[in-house]
Each structure stands twice: as structure tokens, then as C-alpha cells.
Design a protein around this motif. Sequence first.
Motif, short mmCIF file in Angstrom:
data_model
loop_
_atom_site.label_atom_id
_atom_site.label_comp_id
_atom_site.label_asym_id
_atom_site.label_seq_id
_atom_site.Cartn_x
_atom_site.Cartn_y
_atom_site.Cartn_z
N ALA A 108 0.83 -1.20 0.00
CA ALA A 108 0.00 0.00 0.00
C ALA A 108 0.86 1.26 0.00
O ALA A 108 0.56 2.23 -0.71
N VAL A 109 1.93 1.25 0.77
CA VAL A 109 2.84 2.40 0.80
C VAL A 109 3.47 2.60 -0.58
O VAL A 109 3.59 3.72 -1.08
N ALA A 110 3.88 1.48 -1.21
CA ALA A 110 4.48 1.56 -2.55
C ALA A 110 3.49 2.12 -3.56
O ALA A 110 3.82 2.97 -4.39
N VAL A 111 2.24 1.64 -3.50
CA VAL A 111 1.20 2.13 -4.42
C VAL A 111 0.95 3.62 -4.19
O VAL A 111 0.77 4.38 -5.15
N MET A 112 0.94 4.05 -2.93
CA MET A 112 0.71 5.46 -2.63
C MET A 112 1.79 6.34 -3.27
O MET A 112 1.50 7.37 -3.89
N VAL A 113 3.05 5.92 -3.16
CA VAL A 113 4.15 6.70 -3.72
C VAL A 113 4.08 6.71 -5.24
O VAL A 113 4.22 7.77 -5.88
N VAL A 114 3.85 5.54 -5.86
CA VAL A 114 3.80 5.44 -7.32
C VAL A 114 2.62 6.23 -7.88
O VAL A 114 2.74 6.95 -8.87
N ALA A 115 1.46 6.12 -7.23
CA ALA A 115 0.27 6.83 -7.70
C ALA A 115 0.47 8.33 -7.62
O ALA A 115 0.08 9.08 -8.53
N THR A 116 1.09 8.79 -6.54
CA THR A 116 1.34 10.23 -6.39
C THR A 116 2.30 10.72 -7.47
O THR A 116 2.09 11.79 -8.06
N ALA A 117 3.36 9.93 -7.71
CA ALA A 117 4.32 10.32 -8.74
C ALA A 117 3.66 10.35 -10.12
O ALA A 117 3.92 11.25 -10.93
N ALA A 118 2.79 9.38 -10.38
CA ALA A 118 2.10 9.34 -11.67
C ALA A 118 1.16 10.53 -11.85
O ALA A 118 1.09 11.13 -12.92
N LEU A 119 0.48 10.90 -10.79
CA LEU A 119 -0.40 12.07 -10.84
C LEU A 119 0.40 13.33 -11.09
O LEU A 119 0.01 14.20 -11.88
#
Length: 291
Positions: free
Chosen positions: A269-280
Motif C-alpha cells: 500500500a505504501v508503494a502504491v501510494m508513492v507510485v500513484a502520487t508520482a504518476a499524478l
Amino acid sequence: MAKADIAAVLALAAAFFIAVGDVIHQRSAHEVTDEPVGHLELFGRLLRDGRWWLGSGVAAIGFALQAAALGLGSVLLVQALLVTSLLFALPISARLAGRRVTRWQWLWAALLAAAVAVIVTVGDPTAGASRASLHTWLWVAAVLGPVLALCLLGAQMASPPASAVLRAVVSGGLWGLFAVLTKAVVDRLDVTSWAGIVTLLSTPELYVWAAVAIAGTAMQQASFRSGALTASLPTMTVVEPVVASALGVAVLGETLRPGETGVFALVAAVAVMVVATAALARGEAATREPA
């Protein structure tokens, strides 16, 4: 309703008001002047801008709700939920700019929201102490201070997009520290008697809290001025809870209780949060490049 549930509701409300304030602040920072100005001059001009004060008023409501949430729940819980401010800020910013949020952006936003939900539910954060010793805070200053100073130095030499990100790291770090100090201030807050007021005024964290808020605001405006909202806000949105959560664990003794089976889900979940934020951030920056 349990205290943690009330804290969660207050944190989500805080995220909304902080998001609206951030969007207003970013537009004000870009439009207050066309001249290249330094941090102090920019802040001085913003203090004379009515729209900036409107954004500050809206953000102040968010900070008050955040303080109330921190009075009832852990820093880990409240700061994880404050990440959702990005989900409010992006569509509001797009609407004001006359743009549409793309399907990919909504997808990443949904993943970000899901990751936050997993962190809050699987992590099961527990509250710790409300204050820390002077010795502990000196260690925090010795570690965090040089990191933020290096980011500021790098921002002076970097390109505008990179400068916006580095200044956003500084701002996010300061706001993360502000969140932990807020918990200490709220713990000492009692304005129902003179003794309570004297106790609050004799609390060292109160003055550091005020100074950090001013510095965090100045850095936030400098970051907004350096680039698009999506180059700065996503970075702030992730750095703030990361710093606050780290301090919550190291300084206040808060803990996560994912259990043996939940550790993998929490890390994912932490990894997804970081990747999603970077993608946004990357996707939004591409739509907001200056002509």
C-alpha cells in the motif's frame, strides 16, 4: 462513535479544506506578480493579496480540524488520511484552469485512495505520547535540519520543476513537523482558566510550532511559485505524512499493528501510494506546461 472514528472524519474534512486553500494559494503565488522575486519578497507581496488571505482562511479551517483530529487520534492515522487532500485538490485545480481530469488521473487517484484506506485499516495505528523530551527533539533537529538545508541549497541551483519539488520537500517536511508539534500544543490547550492559558504559554512547543508554521507557509508559496501545482502539491502531500509518521513513531512512540499477514499488504500500500502520487504529478505537469 469511537475516538479514532471521529478523528478519521475530522481528518478527511481537514483534507478538503486544506486542498481548497492550497489551490487558492498556488494561483495567488503565480499571479501576484510577473517579476522574479525572492522568498521573502514573494511572501511580503502575498501578505498584501486579498485572495491569498482567502486561501489562508480556508486552510486555517483545515488546520483547526487537523488539530482536533490529532487531539483524538494518532499522528499516523490523521496524516495518512490527509493524503486524500490531493484527491480534492486536483479536480478543483483542473476546474479552475478549464481542464478535465483524465481517466488515467482518476485511476491513479482511486489507487491512491485505496492505498490510504489499506494503510489506515491494515496498519491499525495506535496513539503514543503527546510530547517528547528536549533531548529527543535535539536529535530530530540534528537529522532533519541538514536534510532540509541541502534541499534548499539544491533548489537554488535546480531547474524550475526540480526547484518546485525540492522546495515542496522542505515545505512537506516542515508541515510534518508541524503536525507532531500540534499534538503537543493541543495536549496543553486549556483556555477555560488563566492557569490553563499560562500553562500553554509556558509550553516550548508552542513557539516552535508557530515558527514552523510560518516557515512552512513561506516554503509552500515558494514551491507553488516555482512550478505547476502538480509539481509541488503531490510532493508535499506525500512528504508531510512520511515525516509526520516517522516522527510519530520515533518521537511519540506510536506504532502500526498490521499483524503477520498484514505486513506485505501494508508495504504494498505504501508503494502504491508513492507510485500513484508520482504518476499524478507527472501526468498533471504535462498538461500544465507554460506556453
